[in-house]
Scaffold this motif. Structure first.
Motif, PDB file in Angstrom:
ATOM      1  N   ASN A  10       0.862  -1.175   0.000  1.00 39.31           N
ATOM      2  CA  ASN A  10       0.000   0.000   0.000  1.00 39.31           C
ATOM      3  C   ASN A  10       0.902   1.230   0.000  1.00 39.31           C
ATOM      4  OD1 ASN A  10      -2.626   1.006  -0.057  1.00 39.31           O
ATOM      5  ND2 ASN A  10      -2.728   1.275   2.158  1.00 39.31           N
ATOM      6  N   LEU A  36      -1.096  -1.009  -4.396  1.00 39.40           N
ATOM      7  CA  LEU A  36      -2.308  -0.412  -3.872  1.00 39.40           C
ATOM      8  C   LEU A  36      -2.079   1.047  -3.494  1.00 39.40           C
ATOM      9  CD1 LEU A  36      -3.348  -3.334  -1.491  1.00 39.40           C
ATOM     10  CD2 LEU A  36      -4.376  -2.794  -3.704  1.00 39.40           C
ATOM     11  N   PHE A  65      -7.146   0.805  -1.686  1.00 36.58           N
ATOM     12  CA  PHE A  65      -7.118   0.084  -0.400  1.00 36.58           C
ATOM     13  C   PHE A  65      -7.303   1.071   0.758  1.00 36.58           C
ATOM     14  CE2 PHE A  65      -5.173  -2.484   3.013  1.00 36.58           C
ATOM     15  CZ  PHE A  65      -5.770  -3.701   2.760  1.00 36.58           C
ATOM     16  N   THR A 274      -1.235  -7.549   2.718  1.00 36.03           N
ATOM     17  CA  THR A 274      -0.833  -6.205   2.335  1.00 36.03           C
ATOM     18  C   THR A 274       0.110  -5.659   3.390  1.00 36.03           C
ATOM     19  OG1 THR A 274      -2.958  -5.804   1.262  1.00 36.03           O
ATOM     20  CG2 THR A 274      -1.646  -3.869   1.825  1.00 36.03           C
TER      21      THR A 274
END
Length: 293
Positions: A10, A36, A65, A274
């Motif tokens: 992310n 992301l 996200f 993630t």
């Protein structure tokens, strides 16, 4: 049989255009499967960032996200989603959530609402977005048919029910918002209960969906107990054993962390992980260790 692992990063900052392309290419070279972008004021706008990420790379999928449903009207969101999916060559994964930062809604001049109102808004957004993108007359059309995969993030019963009905990916978080509005880390047993609740809501699904989990901290090093002591000030109420077995907190050698993820997949069913951008490099050896597992 366990679902194969997928790994995402992310990204929290874009820098210059050249720096953004370089970071995305580095994520691809390190083995990440998905790039992301979050949806917070003060951070990059998600959709143009994802188009640029896809142009800079060849293999990774790209995704949000997660988007704050309260920031978007469904009709405008459908246009953004379809356009972005086309411009990324059908690599988009759409992540949606209720939003949890009141100050951001205030700054945007948008209503925040009660938890019930925010989930109602999320449900309306999902329903209308699916209706629009399922319509063969909708223009533009997304590259993926009938629409990009949907990830829903949240731990509450109503969001888990929505995930059970609509999501291709159910994303769990380590945080629970208390009555005072502050986030606290769930215990592993609480997380067990939340995953069990999801499975009860999804009992009628014909095929299991992918389960995602956000890792908050990646701390390489030989002493996992020292890492637990480091986490303790930010995670009141959890014992060292709970911290060491928590999927939000990875620590130890590369092999240690790989074994933790294998154990979490066995216990919770999480196969899609993630990490946050600061862990981009530190987590990469774990990806290599688990590739193909």
């Amino acid at each position: 049989m366990s679902r194969p692992f997928r790994f995402a990063v992310n990204m929290l900052d874009i820098g210059t255009a050249a720096e953004w392309r370089q970071k995305c290419r580095r994520a691809e070279a390190l083995g990440y499967d998905v790039i992301l972008v979050p949806d917070h004021l003060g951070m990059p706008a998600p959709f143009p960032s994802l188009v640029a990420a896809a142009e800079a790379t060849e293999r990774p999928r790209v995704g949000t996200f997660v988007l704050n449903a309260g920031f978007y009207s469904p009709a405008l969101l459908a246009r953004e989603v379809a356009t972005t999916d086309r411009l990324t060559g059908g690599r988009l994964e759409l992540g949606l959530g209720t939003g949890y930062v009141k100050a951001e809604h205030d700054a945007a001049g948008l209503p925040f609402g009660s938890p019930r109102e925010r989930v109602d808004r999320l449900e309306r957004t999902i329903t209308e977005l699916k209706r629009l993108l399922d319509d063969p007359e909708h223009a533009p059309r997304p590259a993926q048919s009938p629409q990009p995969p949907l990830l829903l993030g949240g731990n509450g019963n109503r969001v888990l029910r929505l995930s059970a009905r609509h999501a291709d990916i159910a994303a769990f978080t380590g945080g629970i918002v208390g009555a005072d509005g502050a986030l606290r880390l769930t215990t592993p047993d609480e997380l067990d209960e939340r995953v069990a609740a999801y499975h009860s809501f999804a009992a009628d699904r014909t095929a299991p969906v992918e389960l995602n989990y956000l890792v908050q901290h990646v701390t390489p090093g030989p002493d996992r107990h020292a890492a637990a002591r480091g986490f303790a000030p930010d995670t009141p109420g959890l014992t060292d054993d709970e911290l060491l077995s928590h999927p939000a907190l990875l620590s130890g050698t590369t092999k240690d962390m790989a074994e933790q993820l294998l154990a979490h997949r066995e216990r919770y069913g999480f196969s899609y992980y993630t990490v946050l951008e600061p862990a981009l490099d530190a987590f990469a050896p774990v990806i290599e260790e688990l590739r193909g597992a």
